[in-house]
Design a protein around this motif. Sequence first.
Motif, mmCIF file in Angstrom:
data_model
loop_
_atom_site.group_PDB
_atom_site.id
_atom_site.type_symbol
_atom_site.label_atom_id
_atom_site.label_comp_id
_atom_site.label_asym_id
_atom_site.label_seq_id
_atom_site.Cartn_x
_atom_site.Cartn_y
_atom_site.Cartn_z
ATOM 1 N N LEU A 1 0.826 -1.202 0.000
ATOM 2 C CA LEU A 1 0.000 0.000 0.000
ATOM 3 C C LEU A 1 0.862 1.255 0.000
ATOM 4 O O LEU A 1 1.922 1.290 0.640
ATOM 5 C CB LEU A 1 -0.899 0.035 1.244
ATOM 6 N N PRO A 2 0.427 2.295 -0.692
ATOM 7 C CA PRO A 2 1.146 3.573 -0.612
ATOM 8 C C PRO A 2 0.837 4.269 0.711
ATOM 9 O O PRO A 2 -0.271 4.155 1.237
ATOM 10 C CB PRO A 2 0.587 4.358 -1.796
ATOM 11 N N VAL A 3 1.811 4.979 1.237
ATOM 12 C CA VAL A 3 1.585 5.750 2.457
ATOM 13 C C VAL A 3 1.120 7.161 2.122
ATOM 14 O O VAL A 3 0.216 7.697 2.757
ATOM 15 C CB VAL A 3 2.861 5.785 3.319
ATOM 16 N N ASP A 4 1.709 7.756 1.117
ATOM 17 C CA ASP A 4 1.292 9.093 0.701
ATOM 18 C C ASP A 4 -0.105 9.034 0.088
ATOM 19 O O ASP A 4 -0.452 8.077 -0.609
ATOM 20 C CB ASP A 4 2.271 9.666 -0.321
ATOM 21 N N PHE A 5 -0.890 10.072 0.353
ATOM 22 C CA PHE A 5 -2.241 10.116 -0.186
ATOM 23 C C PHE A 5 -2.167 10.254 -1.707
ATOM 24 O O PHE A 5 -1.481 11.139 -2.223
ATOM 25 C CB PHE A 5 -3.021 11.288 0.416
#
Length: 461
Positions: A225-229
């Motif tokens: 999963l990406p952490v940054d929105f």
Amino acid sequence: MAGLIDLEGLNLDANGVFMLGMTILAFLIPIVLILPPVPLQKSDALVQTHSLAGLGAAKSNLKKQHAAAAHAARDGQPAAIQSLVIYPVKSCRGIELGKSKVLPHGLQHDRIYTFAQLRSPFPAPVAADGSGSGKGGKDGKEEEEECWDFITQRQFARLATVVVELWLPDEMKLRRQGLNLKSTRETWMILRFPWRERGWRGWLEAMAAKLAGGLRAEPQREVLLPVDFPSEQEIEERGYTHENVRIWKERVRALNMEKDLSEELRLYLGVSNRLGLFRLDPAALREVHACAPSKETAGCQSVTGFQDAYPVNIQNLNSVQQFSSEILKDAGLKTLDVLRFRPNIILSGAPAYEEETWKKICLKSGSSGLYNPVRFHIACRTTRCKLPNVDPADGTRHPSEPDRTLRKVRNVDEGAPLKGCLGMQSIPLFDKGLSGDDLETWIGVGMTLEVEETGKHVIPK
């Protein structure tokens, strides 16, 4: 000729075949040990460019959390931060840190994701006259549409066993790869959970896991999963949707990223409904008003993310040890791990329950000056539900403890009758005149505590 075997046109006796087999094995075994034949994961590439955040078990500052003498209050010595923990996915396993950035909505990366299940509308019950005009749904209110409800270990104890990893871009690794930090600056998160297929596939998965991780290793699945929105373009390309998710009585606008989930995770957790994964929208934080400081005092509007109510939870190890001594231990609860209470800041050296008198605290680096002082408004006590009954190590749920003893000996807040309290809810304070990215500071293990204001706490009814 008797006793001879024709192998590729060569005549070899039994001893020759045995020696040939042993030679092949001697050649293959080192290769298998160095390069085990295991399937590649999406996360394998991260090892080349990123580093794993957090403290491993060997470096944990909580290894001696049960040693009473190590955390006892001493005259003339201030209490200090023993450990910092974040929970990037609500109710999943936490990550212990040595330092963390502090933002208005809590420690960086804390509770930025939550799982949720889709609830169908509650049908209105049929009235006595058969008209169907009775009221249904929660609290006597009829649900008119489907709703996403957040889930925690209260309903699904196996969430405690979902491991969360945070991978940060590593400048040295990037340079070795001929890249620069600007080109690969994304932070990634990996969820890992146990999973083994049935039949021969499961047997192969188990063998591959043991070859890669040792005899005790078990097969796992992972979710990257990406952490940054994500940007609006990425949201559209990946099929994410903006939807409401209910956190207790609040409906929060967030990004549903269920497209990245696997069916195996839903089955592993035991969720029968549709499973969603929501990413906190930085533009839709929840405002905190109850027991919160004014905007002028806090330096900004107090907000929180997917935490239950307040951005930062503080636990005093001496309080946990004192409370633990009140519990009747059994085979299912031999020790009381502070991580059962999902704290962010864990303190050592403060007298038991003294934190319940604090109104404002300041954490300082001392003579090192490594970090600027960090202040917190202590909002109220933390009321406890049955979630601490779940062992954070293995996800097993005790039938009654520590909830039963909490309600018995920690029913101490007149605003929350019949509820057990342990730990304090807090809100970061910032200097006046700051805004945007300037609303941040750093906190680290070893910082000492100074109590700037004391008073009485009563949770609003």
